[in-house]
Design an enzyme around this catalytic site. Structure first.
Site, mmCIF file in Angstrom:
data_model
loop_
_atom_site.group_PDB
_atom_site.id
_atom_site.type_symbol
_atom_site.label_atom_id
_atom_site.label_comp_id
_atom_site.label_asym_id
_atom_site.label_seq_id
_atom_site.Cartn_x
_atom_site.Cartn_y
_atom_site.Cartn_z
ATOM 1 N N SER A 235 27.406 -17.656 -17.881
ATOM 2 C CA SER A 235 28.704 -17.198 -17.409
ATOM 3 C C SER A 235 28.771 -15.716 -17.086
ATOM 4 O O SER A 235 29.685 -15.294 -16.376
ATOM 5 C CB SER A 235 29.779 -17.526 -18.454
ATOM 6 O OG SER A 235 29.530 -16.839 -19.666
ATOM 7 N N HIS B 215 30.062 -24.289 -16.933
ATOM 8 C CA HIS B 215 30.339 -23.585 -15.676
ATOM 9 C C HIS B 215 29.725 -24.287 -14.461
ATOM 10 O O HIS B 215 29.689 -23.706 -13.376
ATOM 11 C CB HIS B 215 29.842 -22.143 -15.757
ATOM 12 C CG HIS B 215 30.661 -21.292 -16.680
ATOM 13 N ND1 HIS B 215 31.795 -20.622 -16.263
ATOM 14 C CD2 HIS B 215 30.533 -21.038 -18.004
ATOM 15 C CE1 HIS B 215 32.318 -19.972 -17.288
ATOM 16 N NE2 HIS B 215 31.581 -20.208 -18.353
ATOM 17 N N LYS C 281 37.724 -25.570 -17.111
ATOM 18 C CA LYS C 281 37.304 -24.681 -16.020
ATOM 19 C C LYS C 281 37.547 -25.392 -14.691
ATOM 20 O O LYS C 281 38.679 -25.472 -14.236
ATOM 21 C CB LYS C 281 35.863 -24.243 -16.247
ATOM 22 C CG LYS C 281 35.721 -23.405 -17.526
ATOM 23 C CD LYS C 281 34.317 -23.003 -17.808
ATOM 24 C CE LYS C 281 34.229 -22.033 -18.981
ATOM 25 N NZ LYS C 281 34.775 -22.549 -20.256
#
Length: 419
Positions: A194, A222, A252
């Site tokens: 990240s 991610h 996310k």
């Protein structure tokens, strides 16, 4: 105050401020590609005034948190099921909606089954501890939740150099020379990191792990939702049958809240019986489940993924043309600055010009590798991408920045990086 056995929190906060680590909250008006922001109100209600800012700081990569279809799905779940699960899923907090989401996740990940946790953090710490490995091999830049999972597992943890398959192989070969025959080994890594925006060499990691009969666990927080069928790097590389434990978040790209594990039927049955962060937590709130399920469906279809990657290419090319060094190879674009004070100055400069992109500095990254982390969303327009680039262009001249292109990131604190 009389000296005693209490906690001097004022002194602790003063020490953090002295070391440049004191942080403040910065409320936003809404979760979207553009929003008004407010200063830290402390215990008061924030006041939103002024112009909207462009948000290049969120992990809502496809911009689905503000999509009306996702919002309607959350509202339907609240209306039909309830606003909260009301209990642990092993008591009365298990609903049909949870199982439908888990079925959809398993299909997307190509696994027999999936299990939804209250957060990605809970999924990581609960899973690593419940597997109870004797030895864990962990990338040095793994997320803090993986680091904490290793601590809770009370296993011997071997930390290998970031994304270095050769160093990982050497570490595993060395440990094998002194290992007991019945030791249980777990290899755990993020797929997309990240703060650096790079990708773990998963195929080579699987090669080494298989040579020693170790299990592989990959955190796709991610990456989930951004590749074919809304999968992650494991799906992109065709490694689904070689990765034993796939982890992801719903908070996310999938625009909700929660985390999940995907894998075999036996893995899920074991975790729902032994992962303390699952057993002793209230089930994920139905509105979050409904929103995540709709977001997963939308991530599979339409052109949002294509628009995101188009923005990523345009930003990377534009930043590099303007003299910045951009790390990584994903939708996360860390602009390497070097000095922490310079990185903060750049972030402040951008915000003054209507662009929110945070400065990342020690101890999250190594001294001398501070950066500004840029994360576009599919819902940005081409004009907004140009506005972001124009702000960086002006900053390069006005701040006289000299980005250090020779350094790479790490986390020497042992705390793991942030989401």
């Amino acid at each position: 105050m009389v000296d005693g056995h209490g906690f001097d929190l004022a002194a602790r906060l003063a020490d953090r401020k002295r070391r440049g680590l004191r942080r403040d909250l910065q409320p936003i008006e809404r979760v979207a590609a553009r929003t008004r922001v407010a200063g830290d109100p402390g215990g008061d209600i924030p006041a939103f005034d002024g112009e909207e800012h462009l948000v290049f700081a969120a992990n809502d990569y496809l911009g689905l948190a503000s999509d009306d279809r996702v919002q309607r799905a959350a509202a339907r779940a609240a209306d039909e099921v309830g606003t909260g699960a009301g209990a642990s899923r092993l008591i009365t907090g298990d609903t049909g909606l949870h199982h439908r989401l888990e079925r959809d996740i398993a299909e997307s990940k190509g696994t027999e089954r999936a299990l939804v946790f209250s957060s990605g953090y809970a999924a990581n710490v609960g899973t690593v501890a419940a597997l109870a490995p004797d030895v864990i091999f962990s990338d040095e830049l793994n997320h803090a939740s993986i680091v904490d999972g290793c601590r809770l597992a009370d296993a011997e943890t071997v930390v290998y150099d970031h994304c270095d398959a050769d160093a990982f192989g050497a570490a595993m070969d060395h440990r094998a020379r002194e290992a007991a025959p019945d030791e249980r080994w777990l290899v755990v890594t993020d797929s997309v990191f990240s703060m650096d925006g790079d990708i773990a060499p998963l195929r080579r990691i699987c090669d080494v792990a298989e040579r020693h009969g170790a299990w592989v666990m990959v955190d796709e927080a991610h990456a989930t939702g951004l590749y074919e069928r809304a999968g992650g790097i494991v799906q992109r590389e065709g490694l689904g049958d070689r990765v034993h434990v796939q982890l992801g978040t719903l908070s996310k790209t999938l625009a909700a809240q929660g985390g999940f594990i995907a894998g075999s039927e036996r893995l899920v049955e074991h975790l729902l019986n032994t992962a303390r962060s699952f057993v002793f937590s209230t089930g994920l709130a139905p509105p979050a489940v409904g929103a995540a399920r709709e977001a997963l469906s939308l991530a599979r279809a339409g052109d949002r993924r294509e628009r995101l990657w188009s923005h990523v290419d345009r930003l990377r090319d534009g930043l590099e043309t303007r003299g910045y060094r951009v790390l990584g190879e994903t939708q996360i674009l860390p602009v390497l600055i070097g000095d922490g004070t310079d990185a903060l100055a750049l972030a402040d400069y951008l915000e003054e010009r209507g662009v929110i992109a945070p400065a990342i500095r020690p101890p999250t990254v190594r001294e001398g590798t501070s950066r500004v982390r840029v994360a576009p969303q599919a819902t940005h327009t081409d004009e907004e991408i140009d506005r972001c680039l124009a702000a960086f262009d002006a900053a390069h001249a006005d701040l006289n920045l000299e980005p250090d292109s020779q350094r790479t990131a790490t986390d020497p604190s042992g705390q793991g990086v942030q989401s």
